[in-house]
Motif scaffolding. Structure first.
Motif, PDB file in Angstrom:
ATOM      1  N   ASN A  90      27.533  39.479  41.818  1.00  0.00           N
ATOM      2  CA  ASN A  90      27.487  38.970  43.193  1.00  0.00           C
ATOM      3  C   ASN A  90      26.281  38.054  43.384  1.00  0.00           C
ATOM      4  O   ASN A  90      25.140  38.459  43.129  1.00  0.00           O
ATOM      5  CB  ASN A  90      27.371  40.120  44.198  1.00  0.00           C
ATOM      6  CG  ASN A  90      28.492  41.121  44.067  1.00  0.00           C
ATOM      7  OD1 ASN A  90      29.624  40.756  43.772  1.00  0.00           O
ATOM      8  ND2 ASN A  90      28.190  42.395  44.283  1.00  0.00           N
ATOM      9  N   LEU A  91      26.530  36.853  43.863  1.00  0.00           N
ATOM     10  CA  LEU A  91      25.425  35.948  44.183  1.00  0.00           C
ATOM     11  C   LEU A  91      24.727  36.439  45.447  1.00  0.00           C
ATOM     12  O   LEU A  91      25.353  36.594  46.486  1.00  0.00           O
ATOM     13  CB  LEU A  91      25.953  34.528  44.408  1.00  0.00           C
ATOM     14  CG  LEU A  91      24.905  33.476  44.768  1.00  0.00           C
ATOM     15  CD1 LEU A  91      23.948  33.243  43.595  1.00  0.00           C
ATOM     16  CD2 LEU A  91      25.576  32.165  45.174  1.00  0.00           C
ATOM     17  N   VAL A  92      23.417  36.716  45.364  1.00  0.00           N
ATOM     18  CA  VAL A  92      22.674  37.174  46.541  1.00  0.00           C
ATOM     19  C   VAL A  92      21.664  36.143  47.038  1.00  0.00           C
ATOM     20  O   VAL A  92      21.255  36.172  48.201  1.00  0.00           O
ATOM     21  CB  VAL A  92      21.958  38.521  46.269  1.00  0.00           C
ATOM     22  CG1 VAL A  92      22.973  39.631  46.048  1.00  0.00           C
ATOM     23  CG2 VAL A  92      20.996  38.421  45.095  1.00  0.00           C
ATOM     24  N   PHE A  93      21.266  35.209  46.139  1.00  0.00           N
ATOM     25  CA  PHE A  93      20.283  34.206  46.594  1.00  0.00           C
ATOM     26  C   PHE A  93      20.262  33.005  45.660  1.00  0.00           C
ATOM     27  O   PHE A  93      20.251  33.149  44.441  1.00  0.00           O
ATOM     28  CB  PHE A  93      18.878  34.810  46.648  1.00  0.00           C
ATOM     29  CG  PHE A  93      17.825  33.870  47.186  1.00  0.00           C
ATOM     30  CD1 PHE A  93      17.568  33.811  48.546  1.00  0.00           C
ATOM     31  CD2 PHE A  93      17.116  33.034  46.329  1.00  0.00           C
ATOM     32  CE1 PHE A  93      16.611  32.939  49.045  1.00  0.00           C
ATOM     33  CE2 PHE A  93      16.165  32.161  46.816  1.00  0.00           C
ATOM     34  CZ  PHE A  93      15.908  32.112  48.187  1.00  0.00           C
ATOM     35  N   SER A 185      12.322  45.529  44.330  1.00  0.00           N
ATOM     36  CA  SER A 185      11.187  44.857  44.971  1.00  0.00           C
ATOM     37  C   SER A 185      11.321  43.341  44.868  1.00  0.00           C
ATOM     38  O   SER A 185      10.933  42.604  45.783  1.00  0.00           O
ATOM     39  CB  SER A 185       9.864  45.324  44.353  1.00  0.00           C
ATOM     40  OG  SER A 185       9.835  45.055  42.962  1.00  0.00           O
ATOM     41  N   TYR A 186      11.882  42.861  43.762  1.00  0.00           N
ATOM     42  CA  TYR A 186      12.111  41.423  43.611  1.00  0.00           C
ATOM     43  C   TYR A 186      13.128  40.945  44.654  1.00  0.00           C
ATOM     44  O   TYR A 186      12.928  39.911  45.297  1.00  0.00           O
ATOM     45  CB  TYR A 186      12.611  41.119  42.206  1.00  0.00           C
ATOM     46  CG  TYR A 186      12.861  39.643  41.948  1.00  0.00           C
ATOM     47  CD1 TYR A 186      11.824  38.791  41.592  1.00  0.00           C
ATOM     48  CD2 TYR A 186      14.141  39.111  42.066  1.00  0.00           C
ATOM     49  CE1 TYR A 186      12.047  37.437  41.360  1.00  0.00           C
ATOM     50  CE2 TYR A 186      14.378  37.759  41.847  1.00  0.00           C
ATOM     51  CZ  TYR A 186      13.330  36.929  41.488  1.00  0.00           C
ATOM     52  OH  TYR A 186      13.556  35.591  41.277  1.00  0.00           O
ATOM     53  N   TYR A 187      14.190  41.723  44.818  1.00  0.00           N
ATOM     54  CA  TYR A 187      15.217  41.392  45.817  1.00  0.00           C
ATOM     55  C   TYR A 187      14.619  41.369  47.223  1.00  0.00           C
ATOM     56  O   TYR A 187      14.881  40.453  48.009  1.00  0.00           O
ATOM     57  CB  TYR A 187      16.349  42.411  45.733  1.00  0.00           C
ATOM     58  CG  TYR A 187      17.406  42.267  46.805  1.00  0.00           C
ATOM     59  CD1 TYR A 187      18.376  41.275  46.731  1.00  0.00           C
ATOM     60  CD2 TYR A 187      17.432  43.134  47.897  1.00  0.00           C
ATOM     61  CE1 TYR A 187      19.348  41.144  47.709  1.00  0.00           C
ATOM     62  CE2 TYR A 187      18.405  43.011  48.880  1.00  0.00           C
ATOM     63  CZ  TYR A 187      19.351  42.013  48.779  1.00  0.00           C
ATOM     64  OH  TYR A 187      20.313  41.889  49.768  1.00  0.00           O
ATOM     65  N   GLN A 188      13.810  42.367  47.539  1.00  0.00           N
ATOM     66  CA  GLN A 188      13.231  42.458  48.886  1.00  0.00           C
ATOM     67  C   GLN A 188      12.237  41.339  49.168  1.00  0.00           C
ATOM     68  O   GLN A 188      12.000  40.999  50.332  1.00  0.00           O
ATOM     69  CB  GLN A 188      12.556  43.820  49.056  1.00  0.00           C
ATOM     70  CG  GLN A 188      13.538  44.983  49.104  1.00  0.00           C
ATOM     71  CD  GLN A 188      12.845  46.333  49.150  1.00  0.00           C
ATOM     72  OE1 GLN A 188      11.866  46.571  48.434  1.00  0.00           O
ATOM     73  NE2 GLN A 188      13.342  47.218  50.001  1.00  0.00           N
ATOM     74  N   GLY A 189      11.665  40.772  48.117  1.00  0.00           N
ATOM     75  CA  GLY A 189      10.682  39.708  48.301  1.00  0.00           C
ATOM     76  C   GLY A 189      11.274  38.308  48.358  1.00  0.00           C
ATOM     77  O   GLY A 189      10.531  37.337  48.532  1.00  0.00           O
ATOM     78  N   ASN A 202      23.856  47.406  52.024  1.00  0.00           N
ATOM     79  CA  ASN A 202      24.738  47.957  51.007  1.00  0.00           C
ATOM     80  C   ASN A 202      24.211  47.660  49.603  1.00  0.00           C
ATOM     81  O   ASN A 202      24.272  48.520  48.712  1.00  0.00           O
ATOM     82  CB  ASN A 202      26.145  47.374  51.159  1.00  0.00           C
ATOM     83  CG  ASN A 202      27.141  48.015  50.220  1.00  0.00           C
ATOM     84  OD1 ASN A 202      27.258  49.230  50.138  1.00  0.00           O
ATOM     85  ND2 ASN A 202      27.873  47.190  49.483  1.00  0.00           N
ATOM     86  N   VAL A 203      23.671  46.462  49.417  1.00  0.00           N
ATOM     87  CA  VAL A 203      23.052  46.126  48.126  1.00  0.00           C
ATOM     88  C   VAL A 203      21.859  47.027  47.865  1.00  0.00           C
ATOM     89  O   VAL A 203      21.687  47.559  46.760  1.00  0.00           O
ATOM     90  CB  VAL A 203      22.633  44.640  48.094  1.00  0.00           C
ATOM     91  CG1 VAL A 203      21.771  44.350  46.871  1.00  0.00           C
ATOM     92  CG2 VAL A 203      23.859  43.735  48.090  1.00  0.00           C
ATOM     93  N   LEU A 204      21.007  47.238  48.872  1.00  0.00           N
ATOM     94  CA  LEU A 204      19.840  48.106  48.715  1.00  0.00           C
ATOM     95  C   LEU A 204      20.249  49.535  48.351  1.00  0.00           C
ATOM     96  O   LEU A 204      19.620  50.180  47.506  1.00  0.00           O
ATOM     97  CB  LEU A 204      19.007  48.110  50.001  1.00  0.00           C
ATOM     98  CG  LEU A 204      18.244  46.816  50.296  1.00  0.00           C
ATOM     99  CD1 LEU A 204      17.670  46.843  51.711  1.00  0.00           C
ATOM    100  CD2 LEU A 204      17.134  46.589  49.271  1.00  0.00           C
TER     101      LEU A 204
END
Length: 218
Positions: A90-93, A185-189, A202-204
């Motif tokens: 899934n593309l998130v960013f 943490s990378y995702y959240q940043g 849902n990803v988290l």
């Protein structure tokens, strides 16, 4: 006489409401599976950063067809079933956010029936395996990364079926990745506000349960 009619009408009215609420409640209740299996998926090589063209191998290995049941905290011999397994990328960013896939291609190995598709920022592979004469359940798939971006990669089991009649079994399997860090943490940043998006709860949740992992493709 009128009072009796009013009482009857009100009784029917509230009875219908109660029936509707009960039906909704029944629909919301998750199935009470006999078995809640839990198995690990190995990921190799595993890291945060990859390059376009890299391949990630995902593998399930269940010797002796003994699945771990989280309800009884024990292994259960479970034969003559097939597993319908999904692998999602899934593309998130990315900036600019361009969700035109496919984002990955897949390497399928003998012993599975498989196909892939792409839609709405997600590339999926669907595999069916299990109904064979092997002594265990082994599934391997290669994920070939095709485009740049930050992705949530995961593996899930949609259903288990009887090999002989195709009926759904009274069991569920939850896969989790055999990794130490899902890179939450990378995702959240990530600067989601720059592209008009936000963190997905849902990803988290799936990162926390290791059903997914974040990868950055350069």
């Amino acid at each position: 006489m009128k009072n009796k009619k009013y009482i009857l009408i009100l009784s029917l009215f509230f009875g219908l409401i109660n029936l509707k609420l009960q039906c909704n409640k029944d629909r919301q209740q998750p199935p009470d599976y006999k078995y809640q299996f839990s198995e690990k998926i190995s990921v190799s090589p595993y890291r945060l950063n990859y390059h376009v063209g890299d391949t990630i191998m995902l593998q399930l290995d269940v010797p002796g067809k003994k699945l771990f049941d989280s309800k009884t905290n024990s292994e259960v011999y479970y034969d003559s079933v097939s597993f319908n397994i999904g692998v999602n990328v899934n593309l998130v960013f990315n900036n600019p956010y361009i969700g035109d896939g496919p984002f990955a291609s897949f390497i399928f190995y003998p012993g599975v029936s498989a196909y892939s598709q792409t839609y709405s920022g997600t590339t999926l592979a669907f595999l069916t395996t299990g109904c064979n004469l092997s002594s265990g359940y082994q599934v391997k798939v290669g994920v070939v990364l095709l485009k740049k971006g930050v992705f949530a990669m995961g593996v899930y089991n949609s259903s288990i079926q009887n090999c002989f009649n195709g009926n759904a079994m009274n069991a569920q399997v939850q896969f989790s990745m055999d990794i130490d860090d899902t890179h939450t943490s990378y995702y959240q940043g990530l600067p989601f506000s720059d592209i008009g998006k936000f963190q997905d709860k849902n990803v988290l949740f799936q990162l926390d349960s290791k059903m997914m992992a974040i990868i950055n493709v350069e």
